[in-house]
Design a protein around this motif. Structure first.
Motif, mmCIF file in Angstrom:
data_model
loop_
_atom_site.group_PDB
_atom_site.id
_atom_site.type_symbol
_atom_site.label_atom_id
_atom_site.label_comp_id
_atom_site.label_asym_id
_atom_site.label_seq_id
_atom_site.Cartn_x
_atom_site.Cartn_y
_atom_site.Cartn_z
ATOM 1 N N ARG A 31 1.088 -1.473 -0.237
ATOM 2 C CA ARG A 31 0.225 0.126 0.324
ATOM 3 C C ARG A 31 0.979 0.956 -0.049
ATOM 4 N NH1 ARG A 31 -5.399 -1.151 -1.681
ATOM 5 N NH2 ARG A 31 -6.304 -3.136 0.169
ATOM 6 N N PRO A 32 0.863 2.256 -0.821
ATOM 7 C CA PRO A 32 -0.323 2.620 -2.020
ATOM 8 C C PRO A 32 -0.051 1.727 -2.767
ATOM 9 C CG PRO A 32 0.925 4.374 -2.102
ATOM 10 C CD PRO A 32 1.530 3.762 -0.964
ATOM 11 N N GLY A 33 -1.798 0.429 -3.108
ATOM 12 C CA GLY A 33 -1.086 -0.209 -4.757
ATOM 13 C C GLY A 33 -2.704 -1.556 -4.018
ATOM 14 N N LEU A 34 -2.148 -2.218 -4.684
ATOM 15 C CA LEU A 34 -3.457 -3.605 -4.139
ATOM 16 C C LEU A 34 -2.924 -4.038 -3.047
ATOM 17 C CD1 LEU A 34 -3.217 -5.543 -7.646
ATOM 18 C CD2 LEU A 34 -4.984 -3.904 -6.604
ATOM 19 N N GLY A 35 -1.912 -3.566 -1.999
ATOM 20 C CA GLY A 35 -1.562 -4.425 -0.800
ATOM 21 C C GLY A 35 -1.822 -6.092 -1.503
ATOM 22 N N LEU A 36 -1.845 -6.522 -1.967
ATOM 23 C CA LEU A 36 -2.140 -8.235 -2.104
ATOM 24 C C LEU A 36 -1.191 -9.357 -1.019
ATOM 25 C CD1 LEU A 36 -3.062 -9.366 -6.016
ATOM 26 C CD2 LEU A 36 -4.630 -8.408 -3.955
ATOM 27 N N ALA A 37 -0.307 -9.007 -0.515
ATOM 28 C CA ALA A 37 0.234 -9.835 1.153
ATOM 29 C C ALA A 37 0.089 -9.867 1.452
ATOM 30 C CB ALA A 37 1.489 -9.547 0.927
ATOM 31 N N ALA A 38 -0.626 -9.000 2.315
ATOM 32 C CA ALA A 38 -1.457 -8.331 3.536
ATOM 33 C C ALA A 38 -2.985 -9.023 3.251
ATOM 34 C CB ALA A 38 -1.569 -7.348 4.121
ATOM 35 N N ARG A 39 -4.033 -9.531 2.054
ATOM 36 C CA ARG A 39 -5.396 -10.078 1.440
ATOM 37 C C ARG A 39 -4.855 -10.968 2.830
ATOM 38 N NH1 ARG A 39 -7.834 -8.214 -3.526
ATOM 39 N NH2 ARG A 39 -7.206 -6.130 -3.901
ATOM 40 N N PRO A 40 -6.253 -11.266 3.202
ATOM 41 C CA PRO A 40 -6.626 -13.462 3.564
ATOM 42 C C PRO A 40 -6.245 -13.992 1.995
ATOM 43 C CG PRO A 40 -8.566 -11.739 4.461
ATOM 44 C CD PRO A 40 -7.329 -11.215 3.432
ATOM 45 N N LYS A 41 -5.420 -14.921 2.348
ATOM 46 C CA LYS A 41 -5.992 -15.784 0.845
ATOM 47 C C LYS A 41 -7.110 -16.500 0.241
ATOM 48 C CE LYS A 41 -2.440 -19.193 -0.123
ATOM 49 N NZ LYS A 41 -2.040 -20.574 0.394
ATOM 50 N N GLY A 42 -7.989 -15.925 1.371
ATOM 51 C CA GLY A 42 -9.742 -16.067 0.324
ATOM 52 C C GLY A 42 -10.061 -15.349 -0.087
ATOM 53 N N LEU A 43 -8.967 -13.936 -0.186
ATOM 54 C CA LEU A 43 -9.891 -13.089 -1.084
ATOM 55 C C LEU A 43 -8.991 -12.944 -2.373
ATOM 56 C CD1 LEU A 43 -11.157 -11.082 1.905
ATOM 57 C CD2 LEU A 43 -12.545 -12.621 -0.023
ATOM 58 N N LEU A 44 -7.970 -13.806 -2.407
ATOM 59 C CA LEU A 44 -7.345 -13.059 -3.462
ATOM 60 C C LEU A 44 -8.223 -13.419 -5.083
ATOM 61 C CD1 LEU A 44 -3.379 -14.200 -2.764
ATOM 62 C CD2 LEU A 44 -4.673 -12.465 -2.791
ATOM 63 N N PRO A 45 -7.781 -12.983 -5.934
ATOM 64 C CA PRO A 45 -8.040 -12.744 -6.987
ATOM 65 C C PRO A 45 -7.429 -13.897 -7.603
ATOM 66 C CG PRO A 45 -6.928 -11.189 -7.273
ATOM 67 C CD PRO A 45 -7.215 -11.545 -6.124
ATOM 68 N N PHE A 46 -8.570 -15.509 -8.063
ATOM 69 C CA PHE A 46 -7.499 -16.669 -8.100
ATOM 70 C C PHE A 46 -8.047 -16.729 -9.778
ATOM 71 C CE2 PHE A 46 -6.591 -20.360 -5.078
ATOM 72 C CZ PHE A 46 -6.170 -19.582 -4.151
#
Length: 526
Positions: free
Chosen positions: A150-165
């Motif tokens: 962050r700023p940005g998508l911040g994907l590393a901090a998201r729960p794995k279940g909420l990643l775009p698969f």
């Protein structure tokens, strides 16, 4: 290793008793012996291979159980995605290190195979540079930081279940939503109700609820399904203590005891609270796109059907053996069923049949039916015959951390495993009277995991509770069934999502990606 009054008050506030804390410290100071492997389970010796003739009655039993509302799905989904992005996070710290730089270049080269590409393109557009320009410039630093930080998508901090698969025409779909879609095919009752339970990290409930609301609005209407989803957290009372390098309880800079999450075995209580008599258990990262779910759904129905039939036989025999005039035939049938359920020591001669009360006691426990796949080298545990403390043999799912791999014989047995545990279970949680079992009664408390970790730059020895499908289910009935490897599609790294089985839509490539030194990277480099 004394505990102060402050320690005891802090622990009591989260539900950890003095006796439990002292038990944990004793296990850390004097670890129990490792599991003793007898031999790997193989087809015909602990692993059942279903033939085509078995399918029809199993599918019928699964359909009946679903229609009656007996099914639910349990998905541990509290893990963060940080491990998937470990190399990219390392790249931000040192972009010259070989492995992180190679990982960053590989991700850039294969963006057209990842569902996150549209999100990344949108985020970079907002910066005024644009994805095409970033890739043409070989600006890996901007690309990676926009992905993970962050700023940005911040994907590393998201729960794995909420990643775009997976990427669909309407946009990316998360692992959480894919589990809803998969479950709808085999869980729905006569009213179209589909029950699922996800364990999530504190603070993420709102984000998961928003995903659920959108899925209910779009997919639920298309599938004719009403999703009934429960979200829960790992209870603080299941946290565990740790030791420092001096063998004393690990404390932070303020002198407070460190409590750590107790591993996935701490979710046993969450599993027990799942609505459903027969509960499917799957990991959040093992889910395929909708186009590829047919075989998974077929095998899930087979496993559910077998669990339903075995549970019905257990209950029927339990009640027959309760009659005062329990026959030798019923006792022989019970012995035979116990052998099927993973208790070969129950097989005795007709002249030495156990009495009815003893057989009822042995039948009266929960059942886990575990799909296992051929061992293809994936990291993780597998099915083994293990020596119990009373000298009997039992079927167990064993992790490498439970085995003394320094012992040549045990190491050879471990390496000779033919099958792997993909975490594809069906659990029968109710007793013959329809009451929920007290699952804590069937845990092997000695089957803990000890690991060396660090906290604040200091080394520690961490304790994890017996794994949910390992020691936490050690005294359940256990049946292993071979399932096709095509039903197993784990996602441990970001580029696992670029595997063919996770592709839905081809996205036009933007061409070679320039490295910081000017050389182009294409797919052959990854």
């Amino acid at each position: 290793m004394s505990l102060t009054s402050r320690d005891l008050a802090t622990l009591a506030a989260v539900g950890i008793s003095r006796a439990e804390a002292e038990r944990q410290l004793a296990l850390l100071a004097s670890p129990p012996p490792p599991a003793r492997l007898l031999r790997p389970c193989r087809v015909g010796d602990g692993i059942l291979r279903l033939d085509a003739a078995a399918a029809e009655p199993l599918l019928a039993a699964a359909a009946e159980a679903a229609a009656a509302g007996r099914l639910a799905k349990f998905v541990p989904a509290s893990g963060a995605a940080s491990r998937m992005f470990a190399d990219l996070l390392a790249f931000l710290i040192d972009p010259t290190a070989e492995r992180p730089q190679s990982a960053a270049a590989s991700v850039a080269a294969r963006l057209d195979e990842l569902a996150l590409r549209p999100l990344l393109a949108s985020a970079l557009t907002e910066t005024g540079k644009g994805l095409d320009q970033v890739l043409a410039d070989g600006d890996l630093a901007t690309l990676v930081s926009t992905l993970v930080s962050r700023p940005g998508l911040g994907l590393a901090a998201r729960p794995k279940g909420l990643l775009p698969f997976h990427l669909y025409p309407e946009g990316p779909r998360t692992a959480f939503v894919e589990h809803l879609v998969e479950g709808a095919a085999y869980l729905a009752d006569r009213q179209g109700r589909c029950r699922l339970h996800f364990t999530v990290s504190p603070g993420s409930d709102e984000a998961f609820s928003a995903e659920l609301a959108e899925a209910a609005r779009t997919l639920g209407a298309r599938l004719g399904i009403t999703f009934e989803v429960d979200l829960s957290h790992q209870e603080p009372a299941t946290d565990t203590l740790a030791l420092d390098r001096d063998g004393q309880p690990f404390r932070d800079a303020d002198g407070a005891l460190l409590r750590r999450p107790g591993g996935h075995g701490a979710l046993l209580g969450n599993l027990a609270r799942t609505r459903g008599e027969l509960v499917v258990v799957k990991n959040i990262d093992n889910v395929l796109p909708e186009r590829a779910q047919a075989e998974v759904i077929h095998w899930q129905r087979l496993l559910v059907g077998l669990a339903a039939l075995l549970t019905a036989r257990r209950d029927e025999l339990f009640h027959r053996l309760g009659d005062d005039a329990a026959s030798d035939a019923a006792r022989r049938e019970a012995v035979a069923l116990l052998a099927e359920l993973g208790h070969p020591d129950a097989a005795v001669s007709d002249r030495d049949l156990p009495d009815a009360a003893a057989l009822r006691a042995r039948l009266d426990r929960p059942l886990r039916l575990c799909g296992v796949v051929a061992n293809t080298g994936e990291p993780g545990g597998g099915p083994f015959w293990v020596a119990a403390s009373d000298g009997s043999a039992s079927r167990q799912l064993v992790e490498s951390a439970q085995v003394d791999l320094a012992d040549a014989e045990q190491s050879a047995l471990w390496r000779s495993a033919t099958h792997f545990n993909p975490v594809q279970l069906v659990c029968a949680l109710d007793d013959p009277a329809g009451r929920r079992y007290d699952l804590d009664r069937f845990v092997d408390p000695a089957a803990v995991f000890l690991a060396r970790k660090s906290e604040g730059g200091r080394e520690l020895v961490a304790l994890e509770r017996p794994g949910l499908w390992n020691g936490a289910m050690a005294h359940w009935h256990t049946v292993f069934v071979e399932v096709p490897v095509a039903t197993f599609a784990p996602v441990k790294t970001l580029l696992d999502l670029a595997r063919p089985e996770h592709r839905v839509l081809p996205v036009p490539s933007v061409g070679p990606v320039a490295s910081p030194g000017g050389r182009g990277y294409d797919r052959s480099d990854s």
